[in-house]
Design a protein around this motif. Structure first.
Motif, PDB file in Angstrom:
ATOM      1  N   GLU A 177      18.495 -10.683   4.551  1.00 46.66           N
ATOM      2  CA  GLU A 177      18.629 -11.799   5.672  1.00 46.66           C
ATOM      3  C   GLU A 177      16.971 -12.375   5.876  1.00 46.66           C
ATOM      4  O   GLU A 177      16.586 -12.515   6.966  1.00 46.66           O
ATOM      5  N   GLY A 178      16.429 -12.499   4.829  1.00 48.02           N
ATOM      6  CA  GLY A 178      15.044 -13.184   4.873  1.00 48.02           C
ATOM      7  C   GLY A 178      13.625 -12.172   5.375  1.00 48.02           C
ATOM      8  O   GLY A 178      12.694 -12.820   5.472  1.00 48.02           O
ATOM      9  N   LYS A 179      14.134 -11.068   5.637  1.00 48.39           N
ATOM     10  CA  LYS A 179      13.106 -10.067   5.999  1.00 48.39           C
ATOM     11  C   LYS A 179      12.745  -9.275   4.481  1.00 48.39           C
ATOM     12  O   LYS A 179      13.886  -8.728   3.739  1.00 48.39           O
ATOM     13  N   ALA A 180      11.603  -8.962   4.373  1.00 46.85           N
ATOM     14  CA  ALA A 180      11.123  -8.356   3.125  1.00 46.85           C
ATOM     15  C   ALA A 180      10.138  -7.366   2.916  1.00 46.85           C
ATOM     16  O   ALA A 180       9.065  -7.723   3.702  1.00 46.85           O
ATOM     17  N   ILE A 181      10.126  -6.450   2.100  1.00 43.43           N
ATOM     18  CA  ILE A 181       8.654  -5.857   1.713  1.00 43.43           C
ATOM     19  C   ILE A 181       8.534  -5.828   0.424  1.00 43.43           C
ATOM     20  O   ILE A 181       9.539  -5.467  -0.403  1.00 43.43           O
ATOM     21  N   ARG A 182       7.385  -5.756  -0.179  1.00 42.34           N
ATOM     22  CA  ARG A 182       7.091  -5.320  -1.490  1.00 42.34           C
ATOM     23  C   ARG A 182       5.487  -4.771  -1.256  1.00 42.34           C
ATOM     24  O   ARG A 182       4.703  -5.205  -1.132  1.00 42.34           O
ATOM     25  N   LEU A 183       5.741  -3.291  -1.522  1.00 40.46           N
ATOM     26  CA  LEU A 183       4.388  -2.597  -1.142  1.00 40.46           C
ATOM     27  C   LEU A 183       4.475  -1.562  -2.380  1.00 40.46           C
ATOM     28  O   LEU A 183       5.108  -1.071  -2.835  1.00 40.46           O
ATOM     29  N   ARG A 184       2.974  -1.394  -2.436  1.00 43.85           N
ATOM     30  CA  ARG A 184       2.335  -0.351  -3.323  1.00 43.85           C
ATOM     31  C   ARG A 184       1.747   0.758  -2.706  1.00 43.85           C
ATOM     32  O   ARG A 184       0.919   0.425  -1.720  1.00 43.85           O
ATOM     33  N   LEU A 185       2.142   2.040  -2.895  1.00 40.11           N
ATOM     34  CA  LEU A 185       1.725   3.100  -2.200  1.00 40.11           C
ATOM     35  C   LEU A 185       0.944   4.245  -3.161  1.00 40.11           C
ATOM     36  O   LEU A 185       1.337   4.436  -4.243  1.00 40.11           O
ATOM     37  N   LYS A 186      -0.213   4.371  -2.671  1.00 41.61           N
ATOM     38  CA  LYS A 186      -0.909   5.457  -3.736  1.00 41.61           C
ATOM     39  C   LYS A 186      -1.645   6.766  -2.615  1.00 41.61           C
ATOM     40  O   LYS A 186      -2.195   6.461  -1.920  1.00 41.61           O
ATOM     41  N   ALA A 187      -1.118   7.937  -3.126  1.00 40.19           N
ATOM     42  CA  ALA A 187      -1.581   9.134  -2.360  1.00 40.19           C
ATOM     43  C   ALA A 187      -3.089   9.195  -2.231  1.00 40.19           C
ATOM     44  O   ALA A 187      -3.985   9.046  -3.074  1.00 40.19           O
ATOM     45  N   ASP A 188      -3.202   9.447  -1.104  1.00 39.73           N
ATOM     46  CA  ASP A 188      -4.778   9.434  -0.447  1.00 39.73           C
ATOM     47  C   ASP A 188      -4.958  10.640   0.305  1.00 39.73           C
ATOM     48  O   ASP A 188      -5.500  10.515   1.557  1.00 39.73           O
ATOM     49  N   GLY A 189      -4.603  11.715  -0.448  1.00 34.25           N
ATOM     50  CA  GLY A 189      -4.636  13.171   0.465  1.00 34.25           C
ATOM     51  C   GLY A 189      -3.846  13.722  -0.180  1.00 34.25           C
ATOM     52  O   GLY A 189      -2.875  13.584  -1.022  1.00 34.25           O
ATOM     53  N   PRO A 190      -3.577  15.207   0.300  1.00 35.10           N
ATOM     54  CA  PRO A 190      -2.770  16.178  -0.254  1.00 35.10           C
ATOM     55  C   PRO A 190      -1.452  16.290   0.271  1.00 35.10           C
ATOM     56  O   PRO A 190      -1.036  15.745   1.246  1.00 35.10           O
ATOM     57  N   VAL A 191      -0.416  16.943  -0.368  1.00 39.01           N
ATOM     58  CA  VAL A 191       0.798  17.233  -0.024  1.00 39.01           C
ATOM     59  C   VAL A 191       0.707  18.160   1.180  1.00 39.01           C
ATOM     60  O   VAL A 191      -0.041  19.034   1.228  1.00 39.01           O
ATOM     61  N   MET A 192       1.583  18.047   2.112  1.00 39.57           N
ATOM     62  CA  MET A 192       1.588  19.009   3.293  1.00 39.57           C
ATOM     63  C   MET A 192       2.841  19.760   3.221  1.00 39.57           C
ATOM     64  O   MET A 192       3.854  19.111   3.487  1.00 39.57           O
ATOM     65  N   LEU A 193       2.735  21.003   3.047  1.00 35.75           N
ATOM     66  CA  LEU A 193       3.949  21.852   3.081  1.00 35.75           C
ATOM     67  C   LEU A 193       4.353  22.321   4.618  1.00 35.75           C
ATOM     68  O   LEU A 193       3.515  22.902   5.200  1.00 35.75           O
ATOM     69  N   ASN A 194       5.396  21.781   5.054  1.00 33.83           N
ATOM     70  CA  ASN A 194       5.755  22.313   6.713  1.00 33.83           C
ATOM     71  C   ASN A 194       6.602  23.636   6.535  1.00 33.83           C
ATOM     72  O   ASN A 194       7.501  24.031   5.625  1.00 33.83           O
TER      73      ASN A 194
END
Length: 384
Positions: A177-194
């Motif tokens: 409906e005319g709303k959109a995202i186009r994003l590029r994500l790059k890890a900038d830190g470690p994985v956090m195990l919960n």
């Protein structure tokens, strides 16, 4: 907790929903009548794997699907801004729900063992508008699906596709409906195990748990489109990743989940599991990720959470917390958490819940301490 939410989350089918979807091509706007407790609890068909013991996580394999478990989700949220300071929040979440513990042989090309649901939202802070959308489809005929190395998830033309097999570097795309995202994500830190090395217990019964990790700092850039205008944006995203078979117990109503990215480089995740009588379940928990990558597991008693204000939805009539004070004395944290918009309720989705962008401030000085996302489930129909 999605427990993105969790967390989670996110996230969220009852047994009858997948069966109903199997009998019809597509359902675009199902009624918001299921509770998160129904979706993540109850009795399931024997044969599904259960989250009972800590396991060794292997990346990038574990970014991909885990078909032996009934439910899993990929929960992307983020706070973004333009160079002029205009602020946006977004959410793109994919849920997978299995019909049976093992694929069943079917002659129909429509036959599948998995149902996918996705939620897409944009919070336009300056425009004071919250936009939310839902899609549901079976994993057949190319309509939806998920793969592993690199990560590739899609539901129709909404997608999260990795461009590196070794880390979670991902491109997100969604539009409606005319709303959109186009994003590029790059890890900038470690994985956090919960939880206990990634085993996140949600109840006392064995198996009422999930395998749960987060990537709290994903450097993000790209574009957001609202009201016919496209904006170049940058900021931070957060991934919450969970899979399991059952989580919530009969006495539990839902959760309050916090994913906070602090300006000093730390990240705080905490979920408060709520009993139906309003009390906090002792199994509530969280994780603090330090700047050097070390992780501290938090029990319910370690963190003090106070609600400072409430907001009532004009659409559903449900009443949600709308201001929080979070204290973690052992770490010197005394934080105020405030929504960027009061109305960030996903009202027309299968499971109604509130999930939105927040700002984090220091209680004593009032100065900015960071940003994040909060998810509130199980408040549907709560009038008082």
């Amino acid at each position: 907790m999605k427990s993105r939410t969790l967390l989670i989350i996110l996230f969220l089918f009852v047994l009858l929903l997948p069966l109903a979807l199997f009998l019809q091509p597509k359902v675009k706007e199902p009624p918001a009548s299921f509770s998160v407790a129904d979706a993540l609890g109850g009795i399931v068909e024997p044969g599904f794997a259960r989250a009972t013991l800590p396991r060794t996580f292997t990346f990038p394999i574990d970014h991909g699907p885990h078909p032996r478990f009934r439910t899993e989700w990929w929960y992307f949220t983020g706070n973004l801004h333009t160079t002029s300071g205009r602020r946006f929040g977004y959410q793109l979440t994919f849920f997978r729900s299995a019909l049976t513990p093992a694929p069943v042989s079917r002659t129909s090309r429509w036959g599948t063992n998995d149902i996918f649901m996705a939620h897409f939202t944009i919070t336009d802070v300056q425009g004071k508008r919250f936009h939310s959308f839902e899609r549901i489809s079976r994993a057949a005929l190319g309509l939806a699906g998920a793969g592993g190395i690199p990560l590739a998830i899609h539901l129709e033309d909404w997608s999260a596709v990795g461009f590196s097999g070794k880390s979670l570097d991902t491109e997100l795309k969604a539009s409606s409906e005319g709303k959109a995202i186009r994003l590029r994500l790059k890890a900038d830190g470690p994985v956090m195990l919960n939880g206990d090395r990634g085993l996140s217990r949600k109840g006392r019964e064995p198996g009422n748990a999930s395998y749960y990790y987060s990537i709290p700092r994903l450097a993000t850039s790209g574009t957001i489109r609202v009201d016919g205008e496209e904006f170049d944006v940058a900021g931070l995203s957060w991934l919450d990743r969970e899979w399991g078979t059952t989580s919530l117990e009969q006495s539990q109503a839902g959760w309050d989940w916090f994913g906070l990215q602090l300006d000093d480089g730390r990240a705080l995740m905490f979920y408060r599991l709520r009993q139906k009588d309003g009390s906090t379940d002792p199994v509530s928990a969280g994780t603090l990720l330090q700047v050097d990558g070390t992780m501290r597991s938090l029990a319910a008693a370690d963190l003090q959470l106070e609600i400072g204000a409430w907001w009532r939805s004009p659409k559903s009539g449900s009443r949600y917390p709308a201001h929080w004070r979070i204290r973690l004395p052992s770490e010197g944290l005394d934080l105020e958490v405030v929504p960027l918009l009061a109305d960030q309720e996903l009202n027309a989705t299968t499971v109604r819940y509130w999930e939105g962008a927040v700002v984090v401030r220091d209680v004593k000085s009032g100065s900015s301490r960071g940003s994040g996302y909060v998810e509130l489930t199980g408040y549907d129909g709560m009038k008082r």
